[in-house]
Design a protein around this motif. Structure first.
Motif, PDB file in Angstrom:
ATOM      1  N   ASN A 232       0.851  -1.187   0.000  1.00 17.76           N
ATOM      2  CA  ASN A 232       0.000   0.000   0.000  1.00 17.76           C
ATOM      3  C   ASN A 232       0.888   1.238   0.000  1.00 17.76           C
ATOM      4  O   ASN A 232       1.649   1.465   0.943  1.00 17.76           O
ATOM      5  CB  ASN A 232      -0.921  -0.006   1.216  1.00 17.76           C
ATOM      6  CG  ASN A 232      -1.900  -1.158   1.184  1.00 17.76           C
ATOM      7  OD1 ASN A 232      -2.547  -1.396   0.168  1.00 17.76           O
ATOM      8  ND2 ASN A 232      -2.015  -1.885   2.284  1.00 17.76           N
ATOM      9  N   VAL A 233       0.798   2.024  -1.068  1.00 22.90           N
ATOM     10  CA  VAL A 233       1.623   3.224  -1.215  1.00 22.90           C
ATOM     11  C   VAL A 233       0.781   4.438  -0.869  1.00 22.90           C
ATOM     12  O   VAL A 233      -0.259   4.688  -1.490  1.00 22.90           O
ATOM     13  CB  VAL A 233       2.183   3.348  -2.650  1.00 22.90           C
ATOM     14  CG1 VAL A 233       3.022   4.617  -2.787  1.00 22.90           C
ATOM     15  CG2 VAL A 233       2.994   2.118  -3.012  1.00 22.90           C
ATOM     16  N   GLY A 234       1.197   5.188   0.134  1.00 16.84           N
ATOM     17  CA  GLY A 234       0.510   6.399   0.534  1.00 16.84           C
ATOM     18  C   GLY A 234       1.345   7.626   0.216  1.00 16.84           C
ATOM     19  O   GLY A 234       2.471   7.531  -0.290  1.00 16.84           O
ATOM     20  N   SER A 235       0.781   8.789   0.509  1.00 16.48           N
ATOM     21  CA  SER A 235       1.536  10.024   0.323  1.00 16.48           C
ATOM     22  C   SER A 235       2.660  10.077   1.351  1.00 16.48           C
ATOM     23  O   SER A 235       2.513   9.600   2.477  1.00 16.48           O
ATOM     24  CB  SER A 235       0.624  11.239   0.499  1.00 16.48           C
ATOM     25  OG  SER A 235      -0.417  11.221  -0.456  1.00 16.48           O
ATOM     26  N   PRO A 236       3.797  10.669   0.991  1.00 16.25           N
ATOM     27  CA  PRO A 236       4.883  10.791   1.970  1.00 16.25           C
ATOM     28  C   PRO A 236       4.395  11.543   3.203  1.00 16.25           C
ATOM     29  O   PRO A 236       3.644  12.526   3.107  1.00 16.25           O
ATOM     30  CB  PRO A 236       5.945  11.583   1.207  1.00 16.25           C
ATOM     31  CG  PRO A 236       5.654  11.321  -0.236  1.00 16.25           C
ATOM     32  CD  PRO A 236       4.158  11.207  -0.326  1.00 16.25           C
ATOM     33  N   GLY A 237       4.785  11.077   4.372  1.00 16.31           N
ATOM     34  CA  GLY A 237       4.330  11.694   5.609  1.00 16.31           C
ATOM     35  C   GLY A 237       5.447  11.862   6.607  1.00 16.31           C
ATOM     36  O   GLY A 237       6.563  11.337   6.431  1.00 16.31           O
ATOM     37  N   LEU A 238       5.144  12.614   7.664  1.00 17.56           N
ATOM     38  CA  LEU A 238       6.105  12.856   8.733  1.00 17.56           C
ATOM     39  C   LEU A 238       6.313  11.602   9.571  1.00 17.56           C
ATOM     40  O   LEU A 238       5.400  10.810   9.773  1.00 17.56           O
ATOM     41  CB  LEU A 238       5.607  13.967   9.661  1.00 17.56           C
ATOM     42  CG  LEU A 238       5.679  15.419   9.198  1.00 17.56           C
ATOM     43  CD1 LEU A 238       5.055  16.312  10.270  1.00 17.56           C
ATOM     44  CD2 LEU A 238       7.124  15.836   8.935  1.00 17.56           C
ATOM     45  N   THR A 239       7.538  11.462  10.079  1.00 21.29           N
ATOM     46  CA  THR A 239       7.845  10.483  11.120  1.00 21.29           C
ATOM     47  C   THR A 239       8.514  11.235  12.262  1.00 21.29           C
ATOM     48  O   THR A 239       9.326  12.142  12.022  1.00 21.29           O
ATOM     49  CB  THR A 239       8.773   9.378  10.614  1.00 21.29           C
ATOM     50  OG1 THR A 239      10.024   9.934  10.193  1.00 21.29           O
ATOM     51  CG2 THR A 239       8.142   8.616   9.458  1.00 21.29           C
ATOM     52  N   VAL A 240       8.150  10.896  13.490  1.00 16.60           N
ATOM     53  CA  VAL A 240       8.701  11.566  14.668  1.00 16.60           C
ATOM     54  C   VAL A 240       9.169  10.501  15.657  1.00 16.60           C
ATOM     55  O   VAL A 240       8.429   9.550  15.948  1.00 16.60           O
ATOM     56  CB  VAL A 240       7.658  12.488  15.340  1.00 16.60           C
ATOM     57  CG1 VAL A 240       8.226  13.102  16.617  1.00 16.60           C
ATOM     58  CG2 VAL A 240       7.222  13.578  14.381  1.00 16.60           C
ATOM     59  N   SER A 241      10.389  10.665  16.182  1.00 20.15           N
ATOM     60  CA  SER A 241      10.932   9.706  17.133  1.00 20.15           C
ATOM     61  C   SER A 241      11.781  10.427  18.171  1.00 20.15           C
ATOM     62  O   SER A 241      12.578  11.300  17.812  1.00 20.15           O
ATOM     63  CB  SER A 241      11.785   8.669  16.403  1.00 20.15           C
ATOM     64  OG  SER A 241      12.370   7.777  17.317  1.00 20.15           O
ATOM     65  N   PRO A 242      11.599  10.114  19.473  1.00 17.88           N
ATOM     66  CA  PRO A 242      10.628   9.173  20.031  1.00 17.88           C
ATOM     67  C   PRO A 242       9.239   9.788  20.099  1.00 17.88           C
ATOM     68  O   PRO A 242       9.082  10.995  19.926  1.00 17.88           O
ATOM     69  CB  PRO A 242      11.191   8.908  21.432  1.00 17.88           C
ATOM     70  CG  PRO A 242      11.862  10.194  21.788  1.00 17.88           C
ATOM     71  CD  PRO A 242      12.462  10.712  20.521  1.00 17.88           C
ATOM     72  N   SER A 243       8.253   8.954  20.403  1.00 13.80           N
ATOM     73  CA  SER A 243       6.877   9.444  20.474  1.00 13.80           C
ATOM     74  C   SER A 243       6.456   9.791  21.899  1.00 13.80           C
ATOM     75  O   SER A 243       5.341  10.273  22.107  1.00 13.80           O
ATOM     76  CB  SER A 243       5.920   8.396  19.903  1.00 13.80           C
ATOM     77  OG  SER A 243       6.024   7.184  20.636  1.00 13.80           O
ATOM     78  N   THR A 244       7.318   9.539  22.891  1.00 16.84           N
ATOM     79  CA  THR A 244       7.041   9.923  24.280  1.00 16.84           C
ATOM     80  C   THR A 244       8.298  10.503  24.905  1.00 16.84           C
ATOM     81  O   THR A 244       9.419  10.083  24.578  1.00 16.84           O
ATOM     82  CB  THR A 244       6.567   8.728  25.128  1.00 16.84           C
ATOM     83  OG1 THR A 244       7.593   7.721  25.135  1.00 16.84           O
ATOM     84  CG2 THR A 244       5.283   8.135  24.591  1.00 16.84           C
ATOM     85  N   THR A 261      13.605  13.645  16.748  1.00 23.66           N
ATOM     86  CA  THR A 261      14.041  13.575  15.350  1.00 23.66           C
ATOM     87  C   THR A 261      12.821  13.533  14.433  1.00 23.66           C
ATOM     88  O   THR A 261      11.901  12.731  14.636  1.00 23.66           O
ATOM     89  CB  THR A 261      14.908  12.324  15.124  1.00 23.66           C
ATOM     90  OG1 THR A 261      16.059  12.395  15.964  1.00 23.66           O
ATOM     91  CG2 THR A 261      15.354  12.238  13.664  1.00 23.66           C
ATOM     92  N   ILE A 262      12.824  14.395  13.420  1.00 23.56           N
ATOM     93  CA  ILE A 262      11.701  14.485  12.485  1.00 23.56           C
ATOM     94  C   ILE A 262      12.175  14.045  11.102  1.00 23.56           C
ATOM     95  O   ILE A 262      13.153  14.581  10.570  1.00 23.56           O
ATOM     96  CB  ILE A 262      11.137  15.916  12.419  1.00 23.56           C
ATOM     97  CG1 ILE A 262      10.787  16.410  13.826  1.00 23.56           C
ATOM     98  CG2 ILE A 262       9.914  15.981  11.515  1.00 23.56           C
ATOM     99  CD1 ILE A 262      10.373  17.859  13.863  1.00 23.56           C
ATOM    100  N   PRO A 295      14.869  16.333   6.654  1.00 25.68           N
ATOM    101  CA  PRO A 295      15.010  15.773   7.997  1.00 25.68           C
ATOM    102  C   PRO A 295      15.661  16.782   8.938  1.00 25.68           C
ATOM    103  O   PRO A 295      16.486  17.599   8.507  1.00 25.68           O
ATOM    104  CB  PRO A 295      15.928  14.576   7.762  1.00 25.68           C
ATOM    105  CG  PRO A 295      16.800  15.006   6.615  1.00 25.68           C
ATOM    106  CD  PRO A 295      15.935  15.875   5.740  1.00 25.68           C
ATOM    107  N   THR A 296      15.315  16.728  10.231  1.00 22.95           N
ATOM    108  CA  THR A 296      15.888  17.656  11.196  1.00 22.95           C
ATOM    109  C   THR A 296      15.647  17.141  12.606  1.00 22.95           C
ATOM    110  O   THR A 296      15.018  16.086  12.796  1.00 22.95           O
ATOM    111  CB  THR A 296      15.265  19.056  11.023  1.00 22.95           C
ATOM    112  OG1 THR A 296      15.976  19.985  11.832  1.00 22.95           O
ATOM    113  CG2 THR A 296      13.803  19.057  11.435  1.00 22.95           C
TER     114      THR A 296
END
Length: 359
Positions: A232-244, A261-262, A295-296
């Protein structure tokens, strides 16, 4: 020949000279061959790889030995390695290829010119029906974005007839609707038990769902295994780590900021904004950078200030055109430590005009 161990004496007379030469012959007990185990059992299906087994060959002295294999039926399915010196190891192999289902017997004869005995190893081969390939899991699903990457997933490949030995397999991939070569495997062949890594590469494929398959076949198996794959290919999206994030400090004190980290699920950079909100305690939570491009990294801070002891929660929300990611934040404010004094009271006794110190 024919003499038992012991000492024997004789005389050699030299012609007409009358000279006699005494001769002594001492016979010692010869080395006795031994082998362990003295029987072997093999099991496998036609075309399967059956593991070789070993026999230890020993003797009371170091002597040379050799081995020869023979079968009662089925042809030359039994073979042995070359001989050697004691102590040594004999490798025995059984090959069920071309044999019908059933039980076959053979033997191995171990001999030595320096030993008065030989050792016979009995061998039994049970040929089972052809094995059946099995793969787990039976389907795979990947969630990705255009230009993104995904961790490979693993297929475990086995012979469902576990007692039939190892069977060789080959793997191919296919994709539907002319969607290109987005599906791949780590190797094109192997043997059971084994594993296979399956990877997808969406590249520049448009947003949507794509299907394909990994096909496993074996000349030693009665079946073909098809593992269906969905991407399943979706639109590119944000990833954030850690989440807590968790902060802890004392009333009136300071706590160190922490880093988030984003990134993005695709290869293209994504613009984002950030905001912080708290459930209680006021504006103790801040995000030091409120907008940027992946990324940043971003620093998140918690300010205790005049907060009373307790636990406070908040959220930092990162938003892009395609998705939203949040970081849950907890701040624990501990009370100030109180200095204790022992004893908590004193009693002083003095005599008037005594001039002595009061203690």
């Amino acid at each position: 020949t024919g003499l038992i161990a012991g000492s024997y004496s004789g005389t050699i007379t030299l012609g007409t000279t009358g000279v006699s030469v005494p001769v002594t012959l001492t016979l010692v007990q010869g080395s006795t061959l031994s082998a362990s185990p003295t029987s072997l059992t093999f099991t496998g299906a036609p075309g399967a790889t059956v593991a070789a087994q070993t026999v230890s060959v020993t003797a009371t002295n170091t002597i040379a030995w050799s081995a020869q294999a023979s079968t009662s039926s089925g042809g030359s399915w039994l073979s042995v390695s070359a001989g050697g010196n004691t102590p040594g190891t004999l490798t025995v192999s059984a090959n069920p290829t071309g044999l019908a289902t059933g039980t076959y017997t053979g033997s191995i004869q171990i001999t030595s010119a320096a030993a008065p005995n030989s050792v016979t190893i009995s061998v039994t081969l049970t040929v089972t029906p052809l094995g059946t390939l099995a793969a787990s899991p039976t389907s795979l699903s990947f969630q990705t974005a255009s230009g993104g990457t995904n961790p490979a997933q693993t297929l475990t490949i086995t012979n469902s007839a576990s007692g039939s030995g190892s069977i060789a397999w080959s793997a191919t991939v296919s994709t539907n609707n002319n969607s290109g070569n987005w599906l791949s495997v780590s190797q094109s062949s192997g043997s059971t038990p084994g594993s296979l890594s399956v990877s997808v590469t969406p590249g520049t494929l448009a947003v949507g769902s794509y299907t394909g398959a990994v096909v496993l076949v074996s000349s030693s198996a009665t079946n073909t295994v098809i593992v269906f794959v969905t991407m399943n290919v979706g639109s590119p999206g944000l990833t954030v780590s850690p989440s807590t994030l968790s902060f802890s400090g004392t009333t009136g004190g300071n706590v160190a900021s922490q880093t988030v980290t984003i990134g993005a699920t695709g290869s293209a950079a994504i613009n984002w904004t950030a905001s912080a909100a708290t459930q209680s305690g006021g504006n103790w939570l801040t995000v030091q950078t409120t907008s940027g491009q992946t990324p940043t990294t971003v620093q998140i801070s918690a300010t205790i200030g005049a907060l009373v002891p307790g636990t406070y929660t908040g959220t930092v929300i990162f938003t892009s055109a395609s998705n939203t990611q949040s970081v849950s934040v907890t701040l624990v404010v501990n009370p100030l430590s109180i200095l204790g004094v022992e004893p908590s009271s004193l009693q002083l006794v003095a005599v008037p005009s005594s001039g002595s110190p009061v203690t």
